[in-house]
Write a protein that holds these residues in place. Structure first.
Motif, mmCIF file in Angstrom:
data_model
loop_
_atom_site.group_PDB
_atom_site.id
_atom_site.type_symbol
_atom_site.label_atom_id
_atom_site.label_comp_id
_atom_site.label_asym_id
_atom_site.label_seq_id
_atom_site.Cartn_x
_atom_site.Cartn_y
_atom_site.Cartn_z
ATOM 1 N N GLU A 55 12.992 3.322 -20.044
ATOM 2 C CA GLU A 55 13.063 2.356 -21.016
ATOM 3 C C GLU A 55 13.435 0.587 -20.268
ATOM 4 O O GLU A 55 14.428 0.264 -19.866
ATOM 5 N N SER A 56 12.660 -0.490 -21.133
ATOM 6 C CA SER A 56 14.304 -1.572 -20.961
ATOM 7 C C SER A 56 13.776 -2.655 -22.654
ATOM 8 O O SER A 56 12.142 -2.306 -23.174
ATOM 9 N N PRO A 57 14.436 -3.289 -23.157
ATOM 10 C CA PRO A 57 14.037 -4.663 -24.048
ATOM 11 C C PRO A 57 13.085 -5.013 -23.565
ATOM 12 O O PRO A 57 12.967 -6.366 -24.805
ATOM 13 N N ASP A 58 13.262 -5.631 -22.325
ATOM 14 C CA ASP A 58 12.916 -7.098 -21.767
ATOM 15 C C ASP A 58 11.505 -7.084 -21.508
ATOM 16 O O ASP A 58 10.509 -7.616 -20.854
ATOM 17 N N LEU A 59 10.618 -5.589 -21.205
ATOM 18 C CA LEU A 59 9.558 -5.248 -21.052
ATOM 19 C C LEU A 59 8.339 -4.478 -21.465
ATOM 20 O O LEU A 59 8.472 -3.435 -21.985
ATOM 21 N N THR A 60 8.099 -5.176 -23.277
ATOM 22 C CA THR A 60 7.972 -5.139 -23.624
ATOM 23 C C THR A 60 6.296 -4.306 -23.701
ATOM 24 O O THR A 60 5.901 -4.040 -23.068
ATOM 25 N N GLN A 109 9.046 -5.532 -4.407
ATOM 26 C CA GLN A 109 8.850 -5.997 -5.348
ATOM 27 C C GLN A 109 9.049 -5.062 -6.572
ATOM 28 O O GLN A 109 9.498 -5.702 -7.811
ATOM 29 N N LEU A 110 9.175 -4.202 -6.375
ATOM 30 C CA LEU A 110 9.555 -2.455 -6.643
ATOM 31 C C LEU A 110 11.431 -2.676 -7.306
ATOM 32 O O LEU A 110 11.574 -2.753 -8.855
ATOM 33 N N HIS A 111 11.740 -3.168 -5.545
ATOM 34 C CA HIS A 111 13.417 -2.992 -6.151
ATOM 35 C C HIS A 111 13.392 -4.075 -7.268
ATOM 36 O O HIS A 111 14.607 -3.852 -7.997
ATOM 37 N N GLN A 112 12.772 -5.492 -6.873
ATOM 38 C CA GLN A 112 13.394 -6.299 -7.752
ATOM 39 C C GLN A 112 12.987 -6.534 -9.834
ATOM 40 O O GLN A 112 14.024 -6.446 -9.624
ATOM 41 N N GLU A 113 12.214 -5.376 -9.387
ATOM 42 C CA GLU A 113 11.534 -5.064 -11.192
ATOM 43 C C GLU A 113 12.312 -4.057 -11.628
ATOM 44 O O GLU A 113 13.342 -4.163 -12.903
ATOM 45 N N VAL A 114 12.867 -3.366 -10.560
ATOM 46 C CA VAL A 114 13.727 -2.211 -11.129
ATOM 47 C C VAL A 114 15.532 -2.679 -11.631
ATOM 48 O O VAL A 114 15.520 -2.038 -12.969
ATOM 49 N N GLU A 115 15.766 -3.794 -10.892
ATOM 50 C CA GLU A 115 16.522 -4.102 -10.835
ATOM 51 C C GLU A 115 16.798 -5.472 -12.179
ATOM 52 O O GLU A 115 17.975 -5.408 -12.818
ATOM 53 N N GLN A 116 16.002 -6.116 -12.468
ATOM 54 C CA GLN A 116 15.596 -6.651 -13.092
ATOM 55 C C GLN A 116 15.707 -6.309 -15.080
ATOM 56 O O GLN A 116 15.913 -6.183 -16.098
ATOM 57 N N TYR A 117 14.662 -5.682 -14.925
ATOM 58 C CA TYR A 117 14.017 -4.507 -16.252
ATOM 59 C C TYR A 117 15.599 -3.727 -16.531
ATOM 60 O O TYR A 117 15.505 -3.220 -17.974
ATOM 61 N N PHE A 118 15.236 -2.402 -15.674
ATOM 62 C CA PHE A 118 16.847 -1.764 -15.869
ATOM 63 C C PHE A 118 18.211 -1.506 -16.256
ATOM 64 O O PHE A 118 18.891 -0.795 -16.263
ATOM 65 N N LYS A 119 17.906 -2.680 -15.072
ATOM 66 C CA LYS A 119 20.023 -3.077 -15.154
ATOM 67 C C LYS A 119 20.557 -2.326 -14.196
ATOM 68 O O LYS A 119 21.361 -2.126 -14.276
ATOM 69 N N VAL A 120 19.432 -1.485 -13.266
ATOM 70 C CA VAL A 120 20.609 -1.273 -12.284
ATOM 71 C C VAL A 120 20.027 -1.487 -10.861
ATOM 72 O O VAL A 120 18.830 -1.832 -10.928
ATOM 73 N N LYS A 121 20.647 -1.087 -9.651
ATOM 74 C CA LYS A 121 20.397 -1.518 -8.350
ATOM 75 C C LYS A 121 19.675 -0.380 -7.502
ATOM 76 O O LYS A 121 20.564 0.327 -7.676
ATOM 77 N N PRO A 122 19.267 -0.062 -7.237
ATOM 78 C CA PRO A 122 18.302 0.673 -6.661
ATOM 79 C C PRO A 122 19.211 0.910 -4.911
ATOM 80 O O PRO A 122 19.172 -0.221 -4.528
ATOM 81 N N SER A 123 19.024 1.521 -4.479
ATOM 82 C CA SER A 123 19.118 1.942 -2.964
ATOM 83 C C SER A 123 18.705 1.008 -2.526
ATOM 84 O O SER A 123 17.101 0.188 -2.957
ATOM 85 N N GLN A 124 18.724 1.220 -0.723
ATOM 86 C CA GLN A 124 17.953 0.059 0.040
ATOM 87 C C GLN A 124 16.651 0.158 0.366
ATOM 88 O O GLN A 124 16.495 1.733 -0.166
ATOM 89 N N VAL A 125 16.148 -0.570 0.706
ATOM 90 C CA VAL A 125 14.259 0.376 0.997
ATOM 91 C C VAL A 125 14.432 1.177 2.388
ATOM 92 O O VAL A 125 14.982 -0.135 2.927
ATOM 93 N N PHE A 126 14.200 1.842 2.297
ATOM 94 C CA PHE A 126 14.407 2.609 3.823
ATOM 95 C C PHE A 126 12.935 2.751 4.744
ATOM 96 O O PHE A 126 12.269 2.888 4.268
ATOM 97 N N THR A 127 12.903 2.427 6.078
ATOM 98 C CA THR A 127 11.416 2.673 6.330
ATOM 99 C C THR A 127 11.491 3.490 7.535
ATOM 100 O O THR A 127 12.104 3.579 8.463
ATOM 101 N N LEU A 128 10.697 5.044 7.235
ATOM 102 C CA LEU A 128 11.213 5.854 8.305
ATOM 103 C C LEU A 128 9.738 5.538 9.801
ATOM 104 O O LEU A 128 8.538 5.351 8.591
#
Length: 242
Positions: A32-37, A214-233
């Motif tokens: 949920e995100s009050p900043d993303l209606t 971009q998803l990493h950035q948006e999750v951090e911006q709107y959910f106020k949590v920092k995701p893990s690093q992006v792994f490239t397998l």
């Protein structure tokens, strides 16, 4: 026991030696995100539909490079008739003028990103996964009840040799990224998630990495949590530890 790590089996690399699998973990968040209606998400989805047109300009639809590349990839393993890459289903709906109604913030984010970058994006509830999540060839018979199935809640087991995500209890996603299991699907109560974006060539891989960033950035911006690093397998680095 919840998800520990993501492991891409050698059986996958044998079919797709040049593939890359981007992985990201999102822990301790609320979907949920009050900043993303809802209005913001409607706008986000509408813009993504417009962006998606760059991937669907060729007629007939199947001749578009994104579609053709995934259809070729899907010829390499057994699957149900009609199984297609998830990004094809999204792009086809967008191309036909479908209006995407908001579902919830994270689902809307990843659908928009999938259409914008022309890549398949999958997210699973990490707490519903038992043990490690693998990507590889099915032995056959792995239990699977599809999201959005026919409603009878009956298992439709994986086929021998089919490329699937799986854990200790059965299939997590059938035919690479075609369809998720109802057991592990992202839902309104998800607080821990794993994100995957697959690519089977270098051009796809560039877009996939941009999409995940971009998803990493948006999750951090709107959910106020920092995701893990992006792994490239890759075949030389096939694991991502949560």
């Amino acid at each position: 026991m919840a998800l520990g790590k993501v492991v891409v089996d050698q059986s996958f690399w044998d079919l797709f030696p040049d593939a890359k699998i981007n992985v990201m973990f999102i822990n301790n968040f609320k979907n949920e995100s009050p900043d993303l209606t809802k209005a913001d998400r409607e706008k986000m989805l509408n813009q993504a539909v417009e962006e998606s047109s760059k991937f669907t300009q060729v007629d007939p639809f199947r001749k578009n490079p994104v579609i053709a590349q995934w259809r070729e990839a899907y010829q390499k393993f057994p699957k149900r008739k009609g199984a297609r890459a998830s990004v094809e289903a999204l792009l086809k709906r967008a191309n036909k003028g479908h209006v995407f109604d908001p579902i919830n913030p994270l689902v809307d984010m990843y659908n928009a990103i999938s259409m914008t970058y022309g890549v398949p994006v999958g997210i699973e509830d990490a707490d519903s996964i038992t043990g490690d999540m693998h990507l590889g060839k099915a032995k056959g018979g792995e239990a699977f009840v599809s999201v959005g199935g026919d409603g009878n809640n009956e298992s439709d087991p994986a086929r021998e040799g089919e490329i699937i995500y799986y854990d200790n209890e059965g299939a997590v996603c059938r035919s690479l990224n075609w369809r998720d299991s109802s057991r592990t699907q992202l839902n309104d109560n998800t607080t821990n998630a794993v994100v995957v974006i697959e690519s089977v060539n270098d051009e796809q891989a560039q877009r996939a990495l941009e999409a995940m960033n971009q998803l990493h950035q948006e999750v951090e911006q709107y959910f106020k949590v920092k995701p893990s690093q992006v792994f490239t397998l890759t075949k030389d680095a096939p694991e991502a530890v949560r």
